[in-house]
Design a protein around this motif. Structure first.
Motif: not given
Length: 329
Positions: A9, A28, A55, A59, A64-67, A79
């Motif tokens: 992320k 990161r 963080t 997720m 949150l959405t992972p990168s 997500s």
């Protein structure tokens, strides 16, 4: 229950450079983290401030959405299936509440029943059970704003568990609590895990929570998973010393054991002496050497406090920690 595979992320941080210009830096927060949590596990997730704990939690819960990478909780993508997942997991953020500030606790829990679509009879039975376990009875009719921190935290735990989730995610659930409130919360979580089989992931800075509750710990630092295993193995990995507390028949000078290298006398108080042993030393060998030279009345072996172990890790005393290589469980 939880599967995290090579998850990263990243965030873009803007900083002023001169009077007008601004620079962008990619940070990161979580960097290629992988782990799994099996049904019924109680796992502690540790790390210094800014390490990436919260963080990761966000997720796992779909905030949150992972990168990059893949996250699965109960087989779902948090997500993309956040609403469905919310009905099967419970989440408590210690610094935030899910309760309605101006409503009595009982009414907040009633509203949550409708949000989670819990059957009336099941809600009544579950609320009665949680009221007993968390000792909610004396303040069920008190507005949330008038509750103490410990009472509110117990209310938040009840709110997270009303729909009988399979997974409970806790982010600093005992932060700021007094000794009595901490003991109540810890005892409840232990019962929840051992008797009901609820899978629990706990992030905390209170290492008393970890030592009393968790059979497995994961440590994250600078976004990378640095350790995954038991507390005893963590002490061995760091090379933490043991302390041998010896009470002799008479007071005397510091003990000398020429046959046992690297034993250090840390403190002497009358007949009682504290000997620090390296992790590689066998306490039985040290005790045998003591018995040959001194009359010993009492002896005890103390493990290094987990606080000291983690402090060494966070300071970067270990080469593997500085390199960021994960330690196998």
């Amino acid at each position: 229950m939880i599967e995290v595979a090579s998850v990263t992320k990243s965030f873009t941080v803007r900083a002023r450079s001169g009077r007008i210009r601004r620079t962008r830096t990619t940070v990161r927060a979580v960097d290629e983290v992988s782990f799994t949590v099996a049904p019924g596990e109680f796992v502690g997730y540790l790390g210094p401030n800014g390490a990436g704990k919260s963080t990761t939690i966000k997720m796992l819960t779909g905030i949150l959405t992972p990168s990059s990478g893949d996250v699965r909780v109960l087989g779902m993508d948090p997500s993309r299936q956040r609403t469905t997942l919310a009905r099967r997991i419970g989440v408590v953020f210690g610094q935030r509440t899910t309760l309605w500030w101006d409503l009595p606790l009982r009414d907040s829990l009633a509203l949550l029943r409708h949000l989670y679509r819990v059957d009336t009879a099941a809600h009544r039975e579950r609320l009665a059970e949680l009221t007993g376990l968390l000792e909610l009875g004396p303040f069920l009719d008190t507005p949330v704003r008038q509750l103490s921190l410990g009472q509110r935290m117990r209310g938040d735990l009840a709110a997270a568990l009303l729909h009988d989730p399979q997974v409970l995610v806790l982010d600093e659930p005992t932060i700021g609590l007094d000794v009595v409130s901490k003991a109540t919360v810890r005892e409840f979580l232990q019962v929840l895990n051992t008797e009901r089989g609820t899978t629990i992931l706990l992030t905390t800075h209170d290492l008393g929570d970890i030592e009393r509750l968790c059979r497995r710990v994961m440590i994250i630092d600078h976004g990378r998973l640095a350790y995954d295993g038991g507390l005893d193995r963590l002490r061995e990995t760091v090379g933490a010393e043991r302390v041998l507390v010896v009470e002799l028949a008479d007071s005397g000078p510091p003990i000398e054991l020429p046959d046992v290298p690297d034993v250090i006398v840390e403190r002497v108080e009358g007949p009682r002496q504290w000997l620090r042993l390296p992790r590689t030393a066998n306490p039985a060998t040290v005790v045998a050497a003591l018995a040959q030279r001194h009359e010993v009345r009492d002896i005890a072996v103390r493990e290094t406090d987990i606080e000291d172990v983690l402090a060494r890790l966070y300071r970067g005393d270990q080469a593997y920690w500085c390199s960021g290589r994960p330690v196998a469980p």
